[in-house]
Design a protein around this motif. Structure first.
Motif, PDB file in Angstrom:
ATOM      1  N   ILE A 122      34.047  31.820  52.960  1.00 46.56           N
ATOM      2  CA  ILE A 122      33.884  33.132  52.339  1.00 46.56           C
ATOM      3  C   ILE A 122      34.914  34.140  52.843  1.00 46.56           C
ATOM      4  CG2 ILE A 122      31.486  33.050  51.632  1.00 46.56           C
ATOM      5  CD1 ILE A 122      30.783  34.224  54.358  1.00 46.56           C
ATOM      6  N   ALA A 129      31.274  41.896  55.301  1.00 48.12           N
ATOM      7  CA  ALA A 129      29.882  41.867  55.743  1.00 48.12           C
ATOM      8  C   ALA A 129      29.759  42.420  57.159  1.00 48.12           C
ATOM      9  CB  ALA A 129      29.345  40.442  55.680  1.00 48.12           C
ATOM     10  N   SER A 132      30.587  46.109  57.556  1.00 47.50           N
ATOM     11  CA  SER A 132      29.544  46.994  57.039  1.00 47.50           C
ATOM     12  C   SER A 132      28.374  47.095  58.018  1.00 47.50           C
ATOM     13  CB  SER A 132      29.049  46.500  55.676  1.00 47.50           C
ATOM     14  OG  SER A 132      28.323  45.313  55.827  1.00 47.50           O
ATOM     15  N   TYR A 136      25.917  50.695  61.815  1.00 49.41           N
ATOM     16  CA  TYR A 136      24.621  50.875  62.465  1.00 49.41           C
ATOM     17  C   TYR A 136      24.781  51.427  63.877  1.00 49.41           C
ATOM     18  CZ  TYR A 136      22.040  48.623  58.788  1.00 49.41           C
ATOM     19  OH  TYR A 136      21.478  48.343  57.593  1.00 49.41           O
TER      20      TYR A 136
ATOM     21  N   LEU B  30      13.119  49.710  60.350  1.00 46.47           N
ATOM     22  CA  LEU B  30      14.305  49.466  59.539  1.00 46.47           C
ATOM     23  C   LEU B  30      15.224  48.462  60.216  1.00 46.47           C
ATOM     24  CD1 LEU B  30      16.111  51.788  57.368  1.00 46.47           C
ATOM     25  CD2 LEU B  30      17.495  50.785  59.122  1.00 46.47           C
ATOM     26  N   VAL B  34      16.598  44.787  59.037  1.00 45.09           N
ATOM     27  CA  VAL B  34      17.982  44.308  59.051  1.00 45.09           C
ATOM     28  C   VAL B  34      18.050  42.948  59.748  1.00 45.09           C
ATOM     29  CG1 VAL B  34      20.293  44.770  59.896  1.00 45.09           C
ATOM     30  CG2 VAL B  34      18.941  46.625  58.967  1.00 45.09           C
ATOM     31  N   ALA B  54      26.894  35.990  52.463  1.00 47.63           N
ATOM     32  CA  ALA B  54      27.781  37.151  52.616  1.00 47.63           C
ATOM     33  C   ALA B  54      27.264  38.326  51.815  1.00 47.63           C
ATOM     34  CB  ALA B  54      29.194  36.784  52.180  1.00 47.63           C
ATOM     35  N   VAL B  57      24.286  40.060  53.367  1.00 45.22           N
ATOM     36  CA  VAL B  57      24.616  40.985  54.451  1.00 45.22           C
ATOM     37  C   VAL B  57      25.326  42.226  53.909  1.00 45.22           C
ATOM     38  CG1 VAL B  57      25.912  41.262  56.572  1.00 45.22           C
ATOM     39  CG2 VAL B  57      24.689  39.155  56.151  1.00 45.22           C
ATOM     40  N   ILE B  58      26.300  42.017  52.988  1.00 46.04           N
ATOM     41  CA  ILE B  58      27.075  43.168  52.498  1.00 46.04           C
ATOM     42  C   ILE B  58      26.177  44.141  51.757  1.00 46.04           C
ATOM     43  CG2 ILE B  58      28.898  43.894  50.919  1.00 46.04           C
ATOM     44  CD1 ILE B  58      30.299  41.263  51.480  1.00 46.04           C
ATOM     45  N   TYR B  60      22.527  44.101  51.154  1.00 47.22           N
ATOM     46  CA  TYR B  60      21.254  44.550  51.703  1.00 47.22           C
ATOM     47  C   TYR B  60      21.411  45.157  53.085  1.00 47.22           C
ATOM     48  CZ  TYR B  60      18.810  42.623  47.784  1.00 47.22           C
ATOM     49  OH  TYR B  60      18.366  42.392  46.521  1.00 47.22           O
ATOM     50  N   ALA B  61      21.893  44.330  54.034  1.00 49.34           N
ATOM     51  CA  ALA B  61      21.957  44.815  55.409  1.00 49.34           C
ATOM     52  C   ALA B  61      22.998  45.918  55.559  1.00 49.34           C
ATOM     53  CB  ALA B  61      22.271  43.653  56.350  1.00 49.34           C
ATOM     54  N   GLY B  62      24.127  45.809  54.834  1.00 48.55           N
ATOM     55  CA  GLY B  62      25.235  46.717  55.080  1.00 48.55           C
ATOM     56  C   GLY B  62      25.221  47.974  54.245  1.00 48.55           C
ATOM     57  N   ALA B  63      24.613  47.955  53.062  1.00 47.24           N
ATOM     58  CA  ALA B  63      24.688  49.131  52.199  1.00 47.24           C
ATOM     59  C   ALA B  63      23.310  49.744  51.966  1.00 47.24           C
ATOM     60  CB  ALA B  63      25.333  48.753  50.865  1.00 47.24           C
ATOM     61  N   MET B  65      20.333  49.177  53.392  1.00 51.55           N
ATOM     62  CA  MET B  65      19.596  49.575  54.581  1.00 51.55           C
ATOM     63  C   MET B  65      20.251  50.769  55.272  1.00 51.55           C
ATOM     64  SD  MET B  65      17.193  47.696  54.144  1.00 51.55           S
ATOM     65  CE  MET B  65      16.112  48.069  55.480  1.00 51.55           C
ATOM     66  N   VAL B  66      21.578  50.893  55.144  1.00 50.16           N
ATOM     67  CA  VAL B  66      22.242  52.072  55.717  1.00 50.16           C
ATOM     68  C   VAL B  66      21.770  53.333  54.993  1.00 50.16           C
ATOM     69  CG1 VAL B  66      24.456  53.199  56.071  1.00 50.16           C
ATOM     70  CG2 VAL B  66      24.243  50.782  56.504  1.00 50.16           C
ATOM     71  N   LEU B  67      21.606  53.218  53.665  1.00 47.77           N
ATOM     72  CA  LEU B  67      21.099  54.367  52.907  1.00 47.77           C
ATOM     73  C   LEU B  67      19.660  54.696  53.325  1.00 47.77           C
ATOM     74  CD1 LEU B  67      22.481  53.960  49.305  1.00 47.77           C
ATOM     75  CD2 LEU B  67      23.168  55.529  51.087  1.00 47.77           C
ATOM     76  N   LEU B  69      18.383  54.132  56.219  1.00 49.96           N
ATOM     77  CA  LEU B  69      18.496  54.745  57.548  1.00 49.96           C
ATOM     78  C   LEU B  69      18.907  56.200  57.421  1.00 49.96           C
ATOM     79  CD1 LEU B  69      18.392  54.103  60.560  1.00 49.96           C
ATOM     80  CD2 LEU B  69      20.782  53.511  60.469  1.00 49.96           C
TER      81      LEU B  69
END
Lengths: 437, 175
Positions: A122, A129, A132, A136, B30, B34, B54, B57-58, B60-63, B65-67, B69
């Motif tokens: 990937i 990934a 991003s 946090y 939250l 993640v 990928a 993560v990009i 759900y976890a990266g976008a 969930m950041v919103l 938070l």
């Protein structure tokens, strides 16, 4: 030539991980020194030059200082997240480097070793990934500190990084369309096959990626999360000693990774001009390219080729690192609303439009039947060049490109008025700005 | 080796899920979410679905969930010094319902899912072939933009409708 396998492969893997990590940490350490020396040079000062020759031991002194300083923990801070946040920040910044190919494959008596830690299928998506996830650490650090300035910094970080991730992803789409795959080894290979590095055929994507990368690594002019004139130092206000140092290492690690990515995506990675160094695993064979009749040309890996291409990769990466530092000490900081407006009203539409333009161009070239190669690249360079010119002209709004000419016109106007041939006839000098020319 | 990793990821995914419910502070919940999403991405990698991992993560976890938070922090929701979860008859009931559902699921799925050594399930083989031919992304993009292009576009329109609706609602409240 066969790829390496068995026990030597494990040894090679361990050596690659340790070697690359050491080099990365050294580059990060000396990037801090480079930043201070270059900033001093730009501002006509001396900079740190006392520890060792030319201040070369300064990063070590900084490290010792950070280890020995008192570690503070604010009484009202959320203890768990306060400690966790710097770790969350530093990890993605350091592991992203694993998917970047750093040199041509190395030939050893036990087989060929790819000079990349993990060639995951990937590729670039892995980079997106993990980068991003890096946000946090910033947001949590700001929140857990229980400090207004740190909190505002954390909020800014989350909004800014989510916004510019969009532009970053859009600027990558033309590259992915041209390459046809997402692995970084294939990106280097396709640039070798084209004979032009993607900075020219995809010039606007390059510019968009560069700007987004600055925003993603929170460097000036995009360092809103730690704007020291507004927020003390933003999200890491309450951090001291090694926790603060972790944030710094993460920031410089981001810079190094982003530089290496830009070198790989747009300046050919470890590629050097000519086909002598080309190498790619094609159906289990290490090939250099294809002959006219479609048969494969075998590559002969050699240790000196690996060394030279690693040098090329290093020079390209260091160049972008220098650009990072240079820009930081040249441009003033944006206002926060300007950052958001640039991200959503300029970068996003431009990225979308450019992706469409490139899709149409690539589809037409393929429909016409042009083979992928140098001419293909030249056509793309032409189309992209026009798009880039239009973009620069639009974003410039008559300040720099048309600026000098406009200024001359204003001067001529003022001189005409000063001589007395004023249309109003009262002999008064009309200020050029009031003329409305 | 793969089995060990599967159990690690499965345990962290389940533990993360429990943490979402049991954590005292919303930010803790939250982060646990993640962790759970990232562990699921790890399971996807074990299933050779690299692209899905990928994207998991990009997106759900990266976008997303950041919103989340961002909103939690902006509105300063919840208190990290007191339990928001109130233990009463209702919570016992909900745990019972959830447990019953889990039991039914385990009974349906838990039969003979185990695969003998050395046998590649047909689905896995098809995925392997598609990945070899089109690459990790192409294996999903190819059917998505040919066979399933109409459902895909309809989903897009659905999302657009949701965005327009959210905007309309937000705007009415302001004025």
């Amino acid at each position: 030539m066969e790829p390496i396998s068995g026990v030597p492969a494990i040894v090679a893997m361990v050596a690659k991980v340790l070697g690359l990590f050491t080099i990365l940490m050294l580059v990060v350490a000396y990037a801090t020194l480079a930043e201070r020396r270059i900033s001093a040079w730009i501002q006509d000062r001396s900079g740190p030059n006392r520890v060792g020759p030319f201040g070369l031991l300064q990063p070590i002194a900084d490290g010792i200082k950070n280890f020995l300083k008192e570690e503070t923990l604010p009484a009202t801070a959320n203890r768990l997240f306060f400690v966790l946040a710097p770790m969350i920040t530093i990890t993605p910044a350091l592991v992203v480097f694993a998917v970047i190919p750093v040199a041509a494959p190395l030939a050893t008596p036990w087989g060929v070793v790819d000079m990349i830690v993990a060639d995951v299928p990937i590729g670039i998506l892995y980079v997106l990934a993990l980068s991003s996830l890096g946000v946090y650490g910033l947001v949590l650090g700001g929140w857990a500190s229980n400090n207004k300035y740190a909190f505002l910094g954390g909020l800014r970080a989350s909004a800014q990084m989510v916004s510019y991730e969009v532009a970053l992803g859009l600027s990558l789409i033309p590259v992915l369309m041209l390459v046809g795959n997402v692995t970084l080894t294939e990106m280097v290979w396709q640039q070798q096959q084209m004979g032009i590095w993607f900075a020219l055929p995809l010039s606007l994507a390059f510019i968009l990626f560069l700007i987004s990368a600055f925003a993603e690594s929170n460097r000036l002019p995009f360092d809103m999360p730690e704007a020291e004139s507004e927020l003390v130092t933003g999200y890491h206000t309450e951090y001291s000693s090694m926790k603060f140092s972790q944030y710094m290492i993460a920031e410089f690690g981001h810079m190094v990774t982003a530089s290496a990515l830009m070198a790989t995506l747009f300046l050919g990675g470890w590629d050097l001009p000519g086909t002598w160094d080309n190498a790619f695993w094609h159906e289990g064979q290490l090939i250099r390219g294809f002959a006219e009749d479609g048969s494969v040309l075998m590559a002969d890996a050699a240790w000196w080729k690996t060394l030279v291409t690693f040098g090329a990769f290093g020079v390209k990466t260091l160049f972008f690192l220098l650009v990072y530092i240079w820009v930081r000490w040249t441009l003033p900081r944006f206002r926060y609303d300007q950052v958001m407006a640039l991200g959503w009203k300029v970068m996003l539409p431009t990225g979308l439009g450019y992706a469409m333009l490139m899709a149409v161009t690539i589809l037409s070239l393929d429909t016409v039947g042009m083979t992928y190669g140098f001419t293909y690249g030249l056509v793309l360079t032409g189309v992209s060049g026009l798009a880039t010119l239009a973009f620069l002209f639009f974003i410039d709004r008559g300040h720099t490109i048309a600026g000098a000419a406009a200024l001359n016109r204003q001067r001529a106007h003022a001189a005409r008025h000063a001589r007395g041939d004023n249309p109003a006839g009262d002999g008064q000098v009309v200020l050029p700005s009031a003329v409305g020319d | 080796m793969v089995e060990i990793f599967f159990y690690i990821f499965a345990a962290t995914a389940l533990g993360g899920g429990l943490g979402v419910v049991l954590s005292k502070s919303p930010v803790g919940s939250l982060l646990m979410m993640v962790v759970s999403l990232a562990s699921l991405a790890g399971v996807f990698v074990l299933l050779e679905a690299h692209f899905l991992a990928a994207i998991q993560v990009i997106v759900y976890a990266g976008a997303i969930m950041v919103l989340f938070l961002f909103v939690i922090m902006l509105l300063n929701l919840g208190h990290d010094y007191q339990q928001d979860l109130k233990w009463g008859a209702f919570s016992v009931l909900s745990f019972a319902v959830a447990g019953g559902l889990a039991g039914i699921l385990a009974r349906e799925v838990g039969g003979d899912w185990q695969i003998a050594d050395g046998v590649v399930p047909p689905g896995g083989r098809a995925i392997d072939a598609a990945v070899r031919e089109h690459g990790a992304v192409g294996a999903i993009a190819e059917p998505l933009f040919t066979t399933y292009v109409v459902p895909f576009e309809i989903t897009g329109i659905l999302l657009l409708v949701a965005i327009v609706g959210a905007l309309a609602l937000a705007k009415r409240n302001v004025s």
